[in-house]
Enzyme design. Sequence first.
Site, mmCIF file in Angstrom:
data_model
loop_
_atom_site.group_PDB
_atom_site.id
_atom_site.type_symbol
_atom_site.label_atom_id
_atom_site.label_comp_id
_atom_site.label_asym_id
_atom_site.label_seq_id
_atom_site.Cartn_x
_atom_site.Cartn_y
_atom_site.Cartn_z
ATOM 1 N N ASP A 102 0.798 -1.220 0.000
ATOM 2 C CA ASP A 102 0.000 0.000 0.000
ATOM 3 C C ASP A 102 0.834 1.276 0.000
ATOM 4 O O ASP A 102 0.309 2.356 0.277
ATOM 5 C CB ASP A 102 -0.949 -0.001 1.210
ATOM 6 C CG ASP A 102 -2.098 -0.990 1.013
ATOM 7 O OD1 ASP A 102 -2.646 -1.034 -0.103
ATOM 8 O OD2 ASP A 102 -2.430 -1.718 1.963
ATOM 9 N N ASP B 123 -6.832 -3.613 -6.019
ATOM 10 C CA ASP B 123 -6.463 -2.336 -5.387
ATOM 11 C C ASP B 123 -5.010 -1.951 -5.690
ATOM 12 O O ASP B 123 -4.650 -0.772 -5.710
ATOM 13 C CB ASP B 123 -6.616 -2.416 -3.858
ATOM 14 C CG ASP B 123 -7.799 -3.233 -3.378
ATOM 15 O OD1 ASP B 123 -8.222 -4.168 -4.074
ATOM 16 O OD2 ASP B 123 -8.292 -2.954 -2.276
#
Length: 404
Positions: free
Chosen positions: A124, A183
Amino acid sequence: MRSPVIVPALLSMVITISVACQAQKRATAVKSDALLQTIATNFEDGAKQYKVLKASLPPGRFPKTYYPQTGKSETSGSGWWCSGFYPGTLLYLYEETRDTALYNEADRILGILQKEQYNTTTHDLGFMMFCSFGNANRIKPKEEYKAILLNSAKSLCTRFNERTGCIRSWDSKDPSDFLVIIDNMMNLELLFETTKATGDSSYYKIAVTHANTTLKNHFRPDNSSYHVLNYDVNTGAVKQKKTAQGAADASAWARGQAWGLYGYTVCYRYTKDASYLQQAQKIAKYILSHPNLPADKIPYWDFNAPEIPNALRDASAAAIMASAFIELSQYTKGAAAREYLQVATTLIKNLSGADYKAAAGTNGGFILQHGVGHKPAGTEVDVPLTYGDYYFIEACKRYKELSK
Ligand code: GLY
């Protein structure tokens, strides 16, 4: 008090299309005075809300969410995947309001976030470090920021695997597993920017390899995407296609579709590879022609949620889509470009209304209400989310930029 927002239906529909002679990215221009006024109010209200958010933040903590039923806020440490959105939103709001209190708060929290540049346990890092330090460096370039961004990109690349052709999203107990979620497309912007900043093409190559592998494996024939793919790390073959945050393995989790739309639009921005543009347009078509997309265009949390039409909406997916559709409209011609802009207009208008935008001083200081974080786990359900706010303000900025 929030100023009342009056959006005459006709005015909000007015989109002037200018066929740009000089730049494809300016191919579609837009102007709705009513929506621009709403957007200006959103920036002012957002700045006030983020001061409320700041006031409730314990030292060293980052905003995560707020539970309206109990009035309790939840915070995180810097390692949570959302830690970059708070400074990112503060910086966007600072750019629009020139309120130095917002900049100073962003600066303070960046000091706490910076240690994550060395975090190799997460994929992330694009969300965490580019939405924060990327914006900080864009606004006031500094050598210190550039070094942090470079180290963050290096940390992200440690998770790339040649055999699978992907960046590993989540770690797994089974050593043969290699989990990749849709994602992850959002973390590639950090790599493209690092190649631009350093001239080292290795970051670009990893980003393109990941995007190509995802394009090949993550999508269904109808152009919706699976949430999670499990590759065999020893062979590179796909072992499983499943979900974590969606309603079912075969369902179309709304935020996942939004990440794909945004991610492939960004890939096209940096590469000008037509296959990425086509993929973004195919995802757009899937979303916009879906019978379960409500008339106000705010998606249910999953396009196949069994509770539809009583399913919760996800304002965060709506905000991500609004921002992505604005950019995609600039790479697209004709009716499709007009449709993308029209949908973005509708999304911004509806997210700016009282159903989704919180009243001043409420919602724990967050801007938007009604996001859905992880429905199957029962966490962050029907609550404000930092990324909802970030992409909503980004969409407002992009719309304003187009109308200049
Ligand atoms: N895993 C990021 C998200 O919830 O969208």
